[in-house]
Design an enzyme around this catalytic site. Sequence first.
Site, PDB file in Angstrom:
ATOM      1  N   TYR A 285      64.557  75.993  10.222  1.00  0.00           N
ATOM      2  CA  TYR A 285      63.898  77.306   9.944  1.00  0.00           C
ATOM      3  C   TYR A 285      63.512  77.978  11.367  1.00  0.00           C
ATOM      4  CZ  TYR A 285      61.837  80.472   7.008  1.00  0.00           C
ATOM      5  OH  TYR A 285      61.323  82.318   6.222  1.00  0.00           O
ATOM      6  N   TYR A 330      68.912  86.753   8.099  1.00  0.00           N
ATOM      7  CA  TYR A 330      67.710  85.909   7.468  1.00  0.00           C
ATOM      8  C   TYR A 330      67.712  86.117   6.306  1.00  0.00           C
ATOM      9  CZ  TYR A 330      62.466  86.013   6.521  1.00  0.00           C
ATOM     10  OH  TYR A 330      61.674  85.810   6.066  1.00  0.00           O
TER      11      TYR A 330
END
Lengths: 380, 133
Positions: A285, A330
């Site tokens: 992440y 994203y």
Amino acid sequence: MAGFRDRTAVAGVGYTRFSKDSGVSTLTLACEAILAALEDAGLTADDVDGLATHRVGDSAAPSVVGPALGVHRPSWHLDQFGGGSVSHSVIGQAALAVAAGVAETVVCYRAINARSEFRMGGTGRGLPVSPEVQYQAPYGYVAPPQQYAMFARAHMAKYGTKEEHFGQLAVRQRASAAKNPRALMRTPITLDDYLASRWIAEPFRLLDCCLETDGACALVVTTAERARDLRRPPVLISAAAWGGGDSFLSGGPSDVTVTAAAELAPRLYRQAGVGPAEIDVAEIYDCFTYSVVVQLEDYGFCAKGEGGPYAASGEGIPVNTHGGFLSEGYVHGINHVAEAVSQLRGDAGDRQVDGAEVALSTAQPGYILPATSALILRKG
Amino acid sequence: MSAEAIRPVTDRDSAEWWDRVRAGEFALQRCGSCGTPRFPARAYCHRCRGAEWSWEPVEPAGRIESWIVSHQPFLPGVREPYVVVMVRLAAAPECVMYGNWRGEEPPRAGQRVEAAFTAVDDGLTLIDWRPAA
């Protein structure tokens, strides 16, 4: 959880186009990605009996998406409140539901118009509802890049981590994105480009930050047994872990350079029966560059404090082969899992890691919402 | 930092803490059972789960844990750039507090700092931080 290991699988992945303005609703994005994932698996919406997502009041709920696809009475659903720290727990919880026999075919999705409709962090909508916000917002401290910059600075001060380390990571992820047809940003950058990009919140520049993206991604989770009979090679879910961390406001840890991932990682590896040395590729992440640096440490790929030089060298574990949030787009965590699936199926094209058999994928490591989650996946 | 401060949305746990700040008091809760200080305000001790507590004025001091210089406009009515610091409290090493920086020189990691009460208006006082005297 030995009874959980490898009993479920990801049988399909689907995407919408990634853009800065989708022009459509999150409901439309969700349906498009789910239908693509089902097509990938060789299934249809008639096979679906579970839906799961995470969202922060910014997207279509399972109770809306299900009926929109003609899935009227799913036997299980999950509408998880939360941002990037829960992304991987959504998939883990779907796998638990499938392993327990509550559902057989669950679609996990995240649909987001994070640029054109609901931008994160106080730009474009009200401040998030959290008791901690009242102690931060009056000082102009409201947005994720500010919060991550704060923790990155602490790491720099304690361990000598340099902005060039962050920059080299951003440069390498862009180079990976150049090999990814889905990626929003495919033009290679240099360290000089990084250093010349404008300040957002020192020590972060624009190129430390993820792309605000419109798009959706979906995964099909089913039993390992069933996945073997479907269209694509199954990717087994070897381990799924999630859990809370500590707030950094009170009663929390005294060292802000250690995240909730440090507590979670041993549990995750134990479930999977592997350690960091067995991981072939890691999709980590990367809301910001520093998020990767600290997780490389907390998931055991290098010692605490060495994440900067390790990430900059590019000589360790292959990381964010799709370009990550910094360069692909994203989608709040799920696109990292989808890329791990692609690597393990061996269909990642020019960015394929040779011989990839075990992959780690991780969520936001717990700096903002104090929780994290992660998965270990294995070639079926 | 700001032309007009973003007003805190207080809650039933925190309202009294904000009242005390407005009166110029730097106070934490202290657990009546085990003595652990805590911030932000809430009903139960995170260490012993005791429900007895009292407000206790403490030394308005700490050390710089980290800081940022914010350039990107995130909020209307705010003048950039501005510095936000994260301070680890001397009286409660498990607790950090945020604020704007009121020093002439940039902050340094580990620097000793003291609270600077900043009256925004009659209804709101904020806590900023400056180098310890």
